[in-house]
Design a protein around this motif. Structure first.
Motif, PDB file in Angstrom:
ATOM      1  N   VAL A  36      36.875  42.710  43.589  1.00 15.76           N
ATOM      2  CA  VAL A  36      37.702  43.398  42.588  1.00 15.76           C
ATOM      3  C   VAL A  36      36.970  44.617  42.039  1.00 15.76           C
ATOM      4  N   GLU A  37      35.697  44.459  41.737  1.00 12.77           N
ATOM      5  CA  GLU A  37      34.919  45.585  41.213  1.00 12.77           C
ATOM      6  C   GLU A  37      34.837  46.718  42.233  1.00 12.77           C
ATOM      7  N   ALA A  38      34.614  46.384  43.505  1.00 15.76           N
ATOM      8  CA  ALA A  38      34.495  47.411  44.542  1.00 15.76           C
ATOM      9  C   ALA A  38      35.820  48.134  44.779  1.00 15.76           C
ATOM     10  N   LEU A  39      36.923  47.397  44.721  1.00 15.08           N
ATOM     11  CA  LEU A  39      38.228  48.006  45.007  1.00 15.08           C
ATOM     12  C   LEU A  39      38.811  48.784  43.839  1.00 15.08           C
ATOM     13  N   THR A  40      38.475  48.395  42.612  1.00 14.96           N
ATOM     14  CA  THR A  40      39.118  49.011  41.447  1.00 14.96           C
ATOM     15  C   THR A  40      38.211  49.931  40.653  1.00 14.96           C
ATOM     16  N   ASP A  41      36.902  49.863  40.891  1.00 16.30           N
ATOM     17  CA  ASP A  41      35.927  50.627  40.112  1.00 16.30           C
ATOM     18  C   ASP A  41      35.994  50.315  38.622  1.00 16.30           C
ATOM     19  N   THR A  42      36.453  49.126  38.274  1.00 20.24           N
ATOM     20  CA  THR A  42      36.509  48.732  36.875  1.00 20.24           C
ATOM     21  C   THR A  42      35.123  48.355  36.371  1.00 20.24           C
ATOM     22  N   ASP A  43      34.900  48.554  35.085  1.00 21.50           N
ATOM     23  CA  ASP A  43      33.653  48.139  34.450  1.00 21.50           C
ATOM     24  C   ASP A  43      33.694  46.662  34.056  1.00 21.50           C
ATOM     25  N   ARG A  44      34.912  46.077  34.072  1.00 20.18           N
ATOM     26  CA  ARG A  44      35.097  44.689  33.650  1.00 20.18           C
ATOM     27  C   ARG A  44      35.875  43.913  34.715  1.00 20.18           C
ATOM     28  N   PRO A  45      35.244  43.637  35.869  1.00 17.92           N
ATOM     29  CA  PRO A  45      35.978  42.984  36.955  1.00 17.92           C
ATOM     30  C   PRO A  45      36.477  41.581  36.622  1.00 17.92           C
ATOM     31  N   ARG A  46      35.734  40.827  35.807  1.00 22.23           N
ATOM     32  CA  ARG A  46      36.206  39.480  35.436  1.00 22.23           C
ATOM     33  C   ARG A  46      37.486  39.567  34.602  1.00 22.23           C
ATOM     34  N   LYS A  47      37.541  40.506  33.674  1.00 23.02           N
ATOM     35  CA  LYS A  47      38.739  40.706  32.847  1.00 23.02           C
ATOM     36  C   LYS A  47      39.904  41.181  33.719  1.00 23.02           C
ATOM     37  N   TYR A  48      39.632  42.100  34.634  1.00 24.28           N
ATOM     38  CA  TYR A  48      40.661  42.610  35.540  1.00 24.28           C
ATOM     39  C   TYR A  48      41.244  41.453  36.358  1.00 24.28           C
ATOM     40  N   TRP A  49      40.363  40.605  36.926  1.00 27.56           N
ATOM     41  CA  TRP A  49      40.802  39.471  37.747  1.00 27.56           C
ATOM     42  C   TRP A  49      41.596  38.471  36.904  1.00 27.56           C
ATOM     43  N   SER A  50      41.142  38.201  35.699  1.00 32.07           N
ATOM     44  CA  SER A  50      41.849  37.284  34.808  1.00 32.07           C
ATOM     45  C   SER A  50      43.250  37.806  34.486  1.00 32.07           C
ATOM     46  N   ASP A  51      43.352  39.081  34.159  1.00 34.58           N
ATOM     47  CA  ASP A  51      44.653  39.689  33.854  1.00 34.58           C
ATOM     48  C   ASP A  51      45.565  39.674  35.077  1.00 34.58           C
ATOM     49  N   LEU A  52      45.005  39.930  36.257  1.00 37.38           N
ATOM     50  CA  LEU A  52      45.801  39.927  37.489  1.00 37.38           C
ATOM     51  C   LEU A  52      46.344  38.528  37.770  1.00 37.38           C
ATOM     52  N   LYS A  53      45.503  37.493  37.625  1.00 33.88           N
ATOM     53  CA  LYS A  53      45.973  36.119  37.842  1.00 33.88           C
ATOM     54  C   LYS A  53      47.085  35.764  36.860  1.00 33.88           C
ATOM     55  N   THR A  54      46.945  36.183  35.601  1.00 37.41           N
ATOM     56  CA  THR A  54      47.980  35.921  34.599  1.00 37.41           C
ATOM     57  C   THR A  54      49.285  36.593  34.992  1.00 37.41           C
ATOM     58  N   LYS A  55      49.211  37.844  35.428  1.00 35.51           N
ATOM     59  CA  LYS A  55      50.406  38.580  35.837  1.00 35.51           C
ATOM     60  C   LYS A  55      51.069  37.911  37.041  1.00 35.51           C
ATOM     61  N   LEU A  56      50.273  37.535  38.031  1.00 36.34           N
ATOM     62  CA  LEU A  56      50.822  36.886  39.222  1.00 36.34           C
ATOM     63  C   LEU A  56      51.461  35.542  38.883  1.00 36.34           C
ATOM     64  N   PHE A  57      50.829  34.793  37.985  1.00 39.17           N
ATOM     65  CA  PHE A  57      51.374  33.505  37.557  1.00 39.17           C
ATOM     66  C   PHE A  57      52.739  33.701  36.905  1.00 39.17           C
ATOM     67  N   LYS A  58      52.852  34.730  36.046  1.00 40.20           N
ATOM     68  CA  LYS A  58      54.130  35.019  35.377  1.00 40.20           C
ATOM     69  C   LYS A  58      55.202  35.426  36.379  1.00 40.20           C
TER      70      LYS A  58
END
Length: 73
Positions: A36-58
């Motif tokens: 996730v960090e490599a693909l998105t260049d985010t500074d907070r990959p754990r938060k990004y992954w958590s938010d993505l899982k929440t969105k997909l679950f919804k």
């Protein structure tokens, strides 16, 4: 090559970013957070992954959260 000679944990590189990986049950497993960090260049990959899982679950993708575990790397 003998399976005892294979290193089971190494670092892979993708776009200059380190991706942790290991062999588990004779399969290569990669760190989702590192990918996730490599693909998105985010500074907070754990938060990004958590938010993505929440969105997909919804959106109805319940298996995403249920089938993903965490391995010690």
């Amino acid at each position: 090559m003998n399976s005892r000679n294979i290193e089971t944990t190494k670092i892979a590189l993708f776009k200059g970013k380190k991706i942790r990986k290991t062999i588990h049950n004779n399969e290569w497993w990669f760190s989702t957070i590192d990918v996730v960090e490599a693909l998105t260049d985010t500074d907070r990959p754990r938060k990004y992954w958590s938010d993505l899982k929440t969105k997909l679950f919804k959106e109805g993708y319940v298996e995403v959260s249920e089938k993903i575990g965490q391995l010690k790397l």
